[in-house]
Design a protein around this motif. Sequence first.
Motif, PDB file in Angstrom:
ATOM      1  N   GLY A   1      41.745  23.456  34.091  1.00 19.97           N
ATOM      2  CA  GLY A   1      40.744  23.698  33.047  1.00 19.97           C
ATOM      3  C   GLY A   1      40.839  25.034  32.359  1.00 19.97           C
ATOM      4  N   SER A   2      42.016  25.662  32.367  1.00 16.38           N
ATOM      5  CA  SER A   2      42.147  26.935  31.653  1.00 16.38           C
ATOM      6  C   SER A   2      42.998  26.759  30.404  1.00 16.38           C
ATOM      7  N   LEU A   3      42.500  27.277  29.285  1.00 17.68           N
ATOM      8  CA  LEU A   3      43.270  27.188  28.035  1.00 17.68           C
ATOM      9  C   LEU A   3      44.004  28.487  27.743  1.00 17.68           C
ATOM     10  N   THR A   4      43.899  29.481  28.639  1.00 20.09           N
ATOM     11  CA  THR A   4      44.494  30.790  28.336  1.00 20.09           C
ATOM     12  C   THR A   4      45.820  30.983  29.074  1.00 20.09           C
ATOM     13  N   GLY A   5      45.749  31.358  30.352  1.00 21.23           N
ATOM     14  CA  GLY A   5      46.975  31.664  31.088  1.00 21.23           C
ATOM     15  C   GLY A   5      47.533  30.468  31.835  1.00 21.23           C
ATOM     16  N   HIS A   6      48.337  30.768  32.882  1.00 25.29           N
ATOM     17  CA  HIS A   6      49.060  29.702  33.589  1.00 25.29           C
ATOM     18  C   HIS A   6      48.766  29.648  35.090  1.00 25.29           C
ATOM     19  N   LYS A   7      47.904  30.532  35.574  1.00 26.44           N
ATOM     20  CA  LYS A   7      47.679  30.592  37.032  1.00 26.44           C
ATOM     21  C   LYS A   7      46.965  29.345  37.554  1.00 26.44           C
ATOM     22  N   THR A   8      45.958  28.904  36.831  1.00 32.58           N
ATOM     23  CA  THR A   8      45.194  27.747  37.313  1.00 32.58           C
ATOM     24  C   THR A   8      46.086  26.511  37.370  1.00 32.58           C
ATOM     25  N   ALA A   9      46.868  26.298  36.318  1.00 32.99           N
ATOM     26  CA  ALA A   9      47.777  25.143  36.306  1.00 32.99           C
ATOM     27  C   ALA A   9      48.793  25.259  37.447  1.00 32.99           C
TER      28      ALA A   9
ATOM     29  N   ALA B   1      39.731  28.315  35.951  1.00 32.34           N
ATOM     30  CA  ALA B   1      39.688  29.769  35.995  1.00 32.34           C
ATOM     31  C   ALA B   1      38.207  30.124  36.003  1.00 32.34           C
ATOM     32  N   ILE B   2      37.874  31.300  36.508  1.00 31.43           N
ATOM     33  CA  ILE B   2      36.478  31.746  36.460  1.00 31.43           C
ATOM     34  C   ILE B   2      36.289  32.552  35.182  1.00 31.43           C
ATOM     35  N   TYR B   3      35.375  32.099  34.368  1.00 34.75           N
ATOM     36  CA  TYR B   3      35.019  32.804  33.128  1.00 34.75           C
ATOM     37  C   TYR B   3      33.548  33.190  33.212  1.00 34.75           C
ATOM     38  N   GLN B   4      33.258  34.447  33.004  1.00 29.23           N
ATOM     39  CA  GLN B   4      31.866  34.948  33.003  1.00 29.23           C
ATOM     40  C   GLN B   4      31.099  34.404  34.204  1.00 29.23           C
ATOM     41  N   ALA B   5      31.719  34.506  35.362  1.00 29.87           N
ATOM     42  CA  ALA B   5      31.100  34.098  36.621  1.00 29.87           C
ATOM     43  C   ALA B   5      30.749  32.606  36.671  1.00 29.87           C
ATOM     44  N   SER B   6      31.535  31.795  35.944  1.00 25.49           N
ATOM     45  CA  SER B   6      31.280  30.360  35.966  1.00 25.49           C
ATOM     46  C   SER B   6      32.601  29.607  35.774  1.00 25.49           C
TER      47      SER B   6
ATOM     48  N   SER C   1      40.089  27.319  42.314  1.00 23.72           N
ATOM     49  CA  SER C   1      39.663  28.258  41.274  1.00 23.72           C
ATOM     50  C   SER C   1      40.511  29.521  41.321  1.00 23.72           C
ATOM     51  N   THR C   2      40.692  30.126  40.169  1.00 28.15           N
ATOM     52  CA  THR C   2      41.439  31.386  40.079  1.00 28.15           C
ATOM     53  C   THR C   2      40.566  32.392  39.353  1.00 28.15           C
ATOM     54  N   ALA C   3      40.664  33.650  39.769  1.00 31.79           N
ATOM     55  CA  ALA C   3      39.818  34.685  39.155  1.00 31.79           C
ATOM     56  C   ALA C   3      40.446  36.050  39.331  1.00 31.79           C
ATOM     57  N   GLY C   4      39.936  36.990  38.556  1.00 34.32           N
ATOM     58  CA  GLY C   4      40.412  38.362  38.685  1.00 34.32           C
ATOM     59  C   GLY C   4      39.783  39.056  39.880  1.00 34.32           C
ATOM     60  N   SER C   5      38.553  38.695  40.197  1.00 33.42           N
ATOM     61  CA  SER C   5      37.806  39.413  41.228  1.00 33.42           C
ATOM     62  C   SER C   5      37.413  38.496  42.372  1.00 33.42           C
ATOM     63  N   LYS C   6      37.528  39.022  43.612  1.00 27.85           N
ATOM     64  CA  LYS C   6      37.149  38.180  44.758  1.00 27.85           C
ATOM     65  C   LYS C   6      35.638  37.996  44.833  1.00 27.85           C
ATOM     66  N   ASN C   7      34.887  38.776  44.045  1.00 35.10           N
ATOM     67  CA  ASN C   7      33.428  38.590  44.014  1.00 35.10           C
ATOM     68  C   ASN C   7      33.060  37.185  43.558  1.00 35.10           C
ATOM     69  N   HIS C   8      33.994  36.520  42.893  1.00 38.26           N
ATOM     70  CA  HIS C   8      33.661  35.209  42.342  1.00 38.26           C
ATOM     71  C   HIS C   8      34.307  34.054  43.111  1.00 38.26           C
ATOM     72  N   MET C   9      34.585  34.311  44.385  1.00 32.87           N
ATOM     73  CA  MET C   9      35.277  33.277  45.175  1.00 32.87           C
ATOM     74  C   MET C   9      34.401  32.051  45.445  1.00 32.87           C
TER      75      MET C   9
HETATM   76  C1  LIG Z   1      37.030  34.785  28.947  1.00 29.92           C
HETATM   77  C2  LIG Z   1      37.399  35.221  30.345  1.00 29.92           C
HETATM   78  C3  LIG Z   1      36.394  35.482  31.248  1.00 29.92           C
HETATM   79  C4  LIG Z   1      36.708  35.862  32.545  1.00 29.92           C
HETATM   80  N1  LIG Z   1      35.689  36.088  33.427  1.00 29.92           N
HETATM   81  C5  LIG Z   1      35.980  36.406  34.715  1.00 29.92           C
HETATM   82  C6  LIG Z   1      34.933  36.596  35.673  1.00 29.92           C
HETATM   83  O1  LIG Z   1      33.753  36.490  35.380  1.00 29.92           O
HETATM   84  N2  LIG Z   1      35.275  36.905  36.946  1.00 29.92           N
HETATM   85  C7  LIG Z   1      36.588  37.048  37.339  1.00 29.92           C
HETATM   86  O2  LIG Z   1      36.834  37.323  38.512  1.00 29.92           O
HETATM   87  N3  LIG Z   1      37.605  36.856  36.455  1.00 29.92           N
HETATM   88  C8  LIG Z   1      37.325  36.537  35.171  1.00 29.92           C
HETATM   89  N4  LIG Z   1      38.353  36.324  34.262  1.00 29.92           N
HETATM   90  C9  LIG Z   1      39.740  36.381  34.748  1.00 29.92           C
HETATM   91  C10 LIG Z   1      40.289  34.974  34.992  1.00 29.92           C
HETATM   92  O3  LIG Z   1      39.412  34.188  35.781  1.00 29.92           O
HETATM   93  C11 LIG Z   1      41.623  35.057  35.756  1.00 29.92           C
HETATM   94  O4  LIG Z   1      42.520  35.889  35.092  1.00 29.92           O
HETATM   95  C12 LIG Z   1      42.199  33.653  35.938  1.00 29.92           C
HETATM   96  O5  LIG Z   1      43.131  33.665  36.992  1.00 29.92           O
HETATM   97  C13 LIG Z   1      42.893  33.160  34.658  1.00 29.92           C
HETATM   98  O6  LIG Z   1      43.467  31.903  34.912  1.00 29.92           O
HETATM   99  P1  LIG Z   1      44.600  31.282  33.962  1.00 29.92           P
HETATM  100  O7  LIG Z   1      45.823  32.139  34.127  1.00 29.92           O
HETATM  101  O8  LIG Z   1      44.795  29.896  34.456  1.00 29.92           O
HETATM  102  O9  LIG Z   1      44.050  31.326  32.571  1.00 29.92           O
HETATM  103  C14 LIG Z   1      38.057  35.987  32.944  1.00 29.92           C
HETATM  104  C15 LIG Z   1      39.070  35.733  32.004  1.00 29.92           C
HETATM  105  C16 LIG Z   1      38.743  35.355  30.722  1.00 29.92           C
HETATM  106  C17 LIG Z   1      39.860  35.064  29.741  1.00 29.92           C
END
Ligand SMILES: Cc1cc2nc3c(=O)[nH]c(=O)nc-3n(C[C@H](O)[C@H](O)[C@H](O)COP(=O)(O)O)c2cc1C
Length: 178
Positions: A8-16, A78-83, A109-117
């Motif tokens: 469900g991510s339209l940006t990067g490639h980690k989730t896929a 991917a986690i976007y804005q904590a969702s 799920s994939t995210a930048g921060s472990k706070n959103h695990m």
């Molecule tokens: C619009 C947007 C919002 C994001 N919000 C969060 C967030 O709330 N918490 C977090 O940990 N990472 C957040 N991230 C980071 C992504 O969750 C993370 O880079 C993810 O692995 C991207 O997956 P992808 O490579 O499949 O797109 C956000 C990234 C984007 C583009």
Amino acid sequence: MKLVGVSGSLTGHKTAAAVKQVLHAAQKADPSIDIELIDLKDYDIEFVVGKPLALYNEDTQNVVAKIVEADAVLFGTAIYQASITGALKNMLDHLPVTALQSKVVGMVSTAGSKNHMLVAEYQLKPILSFFRAYVATTSVFLQSECFNNTNEITNLDVLLRIETLANEMLHLHHQLNP
Ligand SMILES: Cc1cc2nc3c(=O)[nH]c(=O)nc-3n(C[C@H](O)[C@H](O)[C@H](O)COP(=O)(O)O)c2cc1C
């Protein structure tokens, strides 16, 4: 058995990449299954505007049909804005309410921060429960550090958890459909 993975991510490639890894782990455990990755960035999914499915574009109808026809579905976000991502929620909004009923589903799920695990647990799981799916108890969360710079998963604990999720999905499916 057909196992479909939705990224469900339209940006990067980690989730896929993570969804693909679970699909391959499942096929390794049971070579007889069919797998398919639906990477939403490869499809032009229209926004839900309340019209009948037949009036949406071909991509939207095709993706809904693939999910409806699947025996089990793995959802990656991917986690976007904590969702979860809007793209995944929009896809779920297109589904008929019976689309996932009594099917085994899994979450990655994939995210930048472990706070959103636990975001998938608290925000995706209730949606899948609404659809009356059987949600695997194992879910997989990957922080950016779990990937190398070509988006391969390098964290061994995560790779093990991916195998556990794949095995649990297969086990649940076979128990429910003897
Ligand atoms: C619009 C947007 C919002 C994001 N919000 C969060 C967030 O709330 N918490 C977090 O940990 N990472 C957040 N991230 C980071 C992504 O969750 C993370 O880079 C993810 O692995 C991207 O997956 P992808 O490579 O499949 O797109 C956000 C990234 C984007 C583009």
